[in-house]
Structures are given as C-alpha cells and as structure tokens.
Scaffold this motif. Structure first.
Motif, PDB file in Angstrom:
ATOM      1  N   GLY A  25      16.819  11.860 -25.975  1.00 24.94           N
ATOM      2  CA  GLY A  25      16.135  12.887 -26.590  1.00 24.94           C
ATOM      3  C   GLY A  25      17.057  13.693 -27.504  1.00 24.94           C
ATOM      4  O   GLY A  25      16.422  14.130 -28.592  1.00 24.94           O
ATOM      5  N   ALA A  26      18.308  13.897 -27.189  1.00 31.25           N
ATOM      6  CA  ALA A  26      19.050  14.653 -28.089  1.00 31.25           C
ATOM      7  C   ALA A  26      19.214  14.025 -29.375  1.00 31.25           C
ATOM      8  O   ALA A  26      19.214  14.544 -30.546  1.00 31.25           O
ATOM      9  CB  ALA A  26      20.180  15.132 -27.473  1.00 31.25           C
ATOM     10  N   ALA A  27      19.686  12.633 -29.202  1.00 32.01           N
ATOM     11  CA  ALA A  27      19.805  11.789 -30.773  1.00 32.01           C
ATOM     12  C   ALA A  27      18.587  11.761 -31.431  1.00 32.01           C
ATOM     13  O   ALA A  27      18.574  12.183 -32.653  1.00 32.01           O
ATOM     14  CB  ALA A  27      20.378  10.568 -30.199  1.00 32.01           C
ATOM     15  N   ILE A  28      17.400  11.581 -30.834  1.00 32.89           N
ATOM     16  CA  ILE A  28      16.115  11.288 -31.699  1.00 32.89           C
ATOM     17  C   ILE A  28      15.766  12.884 -32.104  1.00 32.89           C
ATOM     18  O   ILE A  28      15.297  13.036 -33.312  1.00 32.89           O
ATOM     19  CB  ILE A  28      14.736  10.998 -30.710  1.00 32.89           C
ATOM     20  N   GLY A  29      15.919  14.080 -31.394  1.00 35.84           N
ATOM     21  CA  GLY A  29      15.667  15.230 -31.976  1.00 35.84           C
ATOM     22  C   GLY A  29      16.574  15.661 -33.224  1.00 35.84           C
ATOM     23  O   GLY A  29      16.034  16.200 -34.000  1.00 35.84           O
ATOM     24  N   ALA A  30      17.810  15.220 -32.923  1.00 38.84           N
ATOM     25  CA  ALA A  30      18.605  15.788 -33.960  1.00 38.84           C
ATOM     26  C   ALA A  30      18.507  14.674 -35.043  1.00 38.84           C
ATOM     27  O   ALA A  30      18.430  15.395 -36.378  1.00 38.84           O
ATOM     28  CB  ALA A  30      20.255  15.071 -33.332  1.00 38.84           C
ATOM     29  N   GLY A  31      17.822  13.426 -35.228  1.00 36.59           N
ATOM     30  CA  GLY A  31      17.784  12.906 -36.289  1.00 36.59           C
ATOM     31  C   GLY A  31      16.377  13.552 -37.010  1.00 36.59           C
ATOM     32  O   GLY A  31      16.421  13.670 -38.178  1.00 36.59           O
ATOM     33  N   ALA A  32      15.406  13.751 -36.119  1.00 25.36           N
ATOM     34  CA  ALA A  32      14.037  14.380 -36.715  1.00 25.36           C
ATOM     35  C   ALA A  32      14.569  15.746 -37.181  1.00 25.36           C
ATOM     36  O   ALA A  32      13.766  16.099 -38.381  1.00 25.36           O
ATOM     37  CB  ALA A  32      13.100  14.600 -35.558  1.00 25.36           C
ATOM     38  N   ALA A  33      15.299  16.502 -36.590  1.00 22.42           N
ATOM     39  CA  ALA A  33      15.695  17.798 -37.244  1.00 22.42           C
ATOM     40  C   ALA A  33      16.352  17.683 -38.564  1.00 22.42           C
ATOM     41  O   ALA A  33      16.112  18.414 -39.622  1.00 22.42           O
ATOM     42  CB  ALA A  33      16.629  18.862 -36.432  1.00 22.42           C
ATOM     43  N   ILE A  34      17.235  16.877 -38.918  1.00 21.95           N
ATOM     44  CA  ILE A  34      17.992  16.234 -40.184  1.00 21.95           C
ATOM     45  C   ILE A  34      16.870  16.071 -41.077  1.00 21.95           C
ATOM     46  O   ILE A  34      16.737  16.525 -42.273  1.00 21.95           O
ATOM     47  CB  ILE A  34      18.967  15.413 -40.013  1.00 21.95           C
ATOM     48  N   ALA A  35      15.839  15.119 -40.889  1.00 21.39           N
ATOM     49  CA  ALA A  35      14.922  14.721 -41.765  1.00 21.39           C
ATOM     50  C   ALA A  35      13.925  15.926 -42.007  1.00 21.39           C
ATOM     51  O   ALA A  35      13.639  16.041 -43.230  1.00 21.39           O
ATOM     52  CB  ALA A  35      14.124  13.676 -41.077  1.00 21.39           C
ATOM     53  N   ALA A  62       6.908  10.332 -30.580  1.00 22.82           N
ATOM     54  CA  ALA A  62       6.438   9.084 -30.081  1.00 22.82           C
ATOM     55  C   ALA A  62       7.691   8.148 -30.005  1.00 22.82           C
ATOM     56  O   ALA A  62       7.473   7.000 -28.961  1.00 22.82           O
ATOM     57  CB  ALA A  62       5.437   8.394 -31.109  1.00 22.82           C
ATOM     58  N   VAL A  63       8.619   8.096 -30.639  1.00 29.60           N
ATOM     59  CA  VAL A  63       9.623   7.197 -30.442  1.00 29.60           C
ATOM     60  C   VAL A  63      10.409   7.535 -29.212  1.00 29.60           C
ATOM     61  O   VAL A  63      10.886   6.463 -28.582  1.00 29.60           O
ATOM     62  CB  VAL A  63      10.874   7.539 -31.806  1.00 29.60           C
ATOM     63  N   TRP A  64      10.687   8.755 -28.796  1.00 30.22           N
ATOM     64  CA  TRP A  64      11.108   9.000 -27.573  1.00 30.22           C
ATOM     65  C   TRP A  64      10.449   8.341 -26.283  1.00 30.22           C
ATOM     66  O   TRP A  64      10.843   7.883 -25.548  1.00 30.22           O
ATOM     67  CB  TRP A  64      11.316  10.645 -27.442  1.00 30.22           C
ATOM     68  N   LEU A  65       9.172   8.791 -26.369  1.00 32.71           N
ATOM     69  CA  LEU A  65       8.138   7.986 -25.530  1.00 32.71           C
ATOM     70  C   LEU A  65       8.414   6.548 -25.311  1.00 32.71           C
ATOM     71  O   LEU A  65       8.633   5.930 -24.362  1.00 32.71           O
ATOM     72  CB  LEU A  65       6.489   8.339 -25.746  1.00 32.71           C
ATOM     73  N   VAL A  66       8.379   5.922 -26.566  1.00 30.83           N
ATOM     74  CA  VAL A  66       8.663   4.349 -26.339  1.00 30.83           C
ATOM     75  C   VAL A  66       9.956   4.082 -26.125  1.00 30.83           C
ATOM     76  O   VAL A  66      10.205   3.216 -25.199  1.00 30.83           O
ATOM     77  CB  VAL A  66       8.369   3.780 -27.932  1.00 30.83           C
ATOM     78  N   VAL A  67      10.862   4.740 -26.161  1.00 31.20           N
ATOM     79  CA  VAL A  67      12.161   4.356 -25.875  1.00 31.20           C
ATOM     80  C   VAL A  67      12.597   4.640 -24.371  1.00 31.20           C
ATOM     81  O   VAL A  67      12.727   3.790 -23.428  1.00 31.20           O
ATOM     82  CB  VAL A  67      13.360   5.138 -26.540  1.00 31.20           C
ATOM     83  N   ALA A  68      11.789   6.077 -23.991  1.00 26.65           N
ATOM     84  CA  ALA A  68      11.733   6.241 -22.329  1.00 26.65           C
ATOM     85  C   ALA A  68      11.248   5.233 -21.541  1.00 26.65           C
ATOM     86  O   ALA A  68      11.562   4.684 -20.476  1.00 26.65           O
ATOM     87  CB  ALA A  68      11.157   7.449 -22.107  1.00 26.65           C
ATOM     88  N   ILE A  69       9.909   4.723 -22.262  1.00 23.44           N
ATOM     89  CA  ILE A  69       9.180   3.812 -21.339  1.00 23.44           C
ATOM     90  C   ILE A  69       9.958   2.467 -21.394  1.00 23.44           C
ATOM     91  O   ILE A  69      10.321   1.632 -20.304  1.00 23.44           O
ATOM     92  CB  ILE A  69       7.814   3.241 -22.163  1.00 23.44           C
TER      93      ILE A  69
END
Length: 77
Positions: A25-35, A62-69
């Motif tokens: 979640g931190a990696a996906i969130g950081a990437g989205a924050a940079i974008a 959505a990416v986080w949800l797919v990765v979590a699943i």
C-alpha cells in the motif's frame, strides 16, 4: 500547490494507513502521490487536474485491491 491539490496528491498515501500499513500500500500510494504531484504542476485547467488526480487515486486503489487479492491467493489464506 493549492490545498485541494495537496489533498488529492497525497490521498493515495492513505492506502498505506487504511489498509494494513503494508509495504504494498505504501509503494502504490507513493507512486500515485508522485503522479498526482506531476499532474498538479502541469498547465491544465483546474477541473481537468482534479479529474486526472481523482482518476489516479481510484486507479491506485484498484491496483492495490488486485495486488491484495493476488497475494491472498498466493499465500492461500
């Protein structure tokens, strides 16, 4: 950046806080924050910036949800 741009830019980092405080979640969130920061700095209309940033936030969720699943399936829980 305006206050609303700051809020939308760093909203994805909430993925790290809202969902298990994990590295995924931190990696996906950081990437989205940079974008989002890149979008906020572009010479676009306010409404287009807001829509793009919200789209990035929803995409990150959505990416986080797919990765979590997928991780859940891989671990077999």
């Amino acid at each position: 950046m305006n206050a609303w741009q700051f809020l939308l830019a760093f909203l994805p980092l909430g993925l790290a806080l809202a969902f298990v405080l994990g590295a995924v979640g931190a990696a996906i969130g950081a990437g989205a924050a940079i974008a989002n920061i890149k979008v906020a700095k572009k010479d676009l209309s306010t409404s287009l910036k807001a829509l793009a940033m919200i789209g990035i936030d929803l995409g990150a969720a959505a990416v986080w949800l797919v990765v979590a699943i997928l991780l859940n399936i891989a671990v077999g829980s």
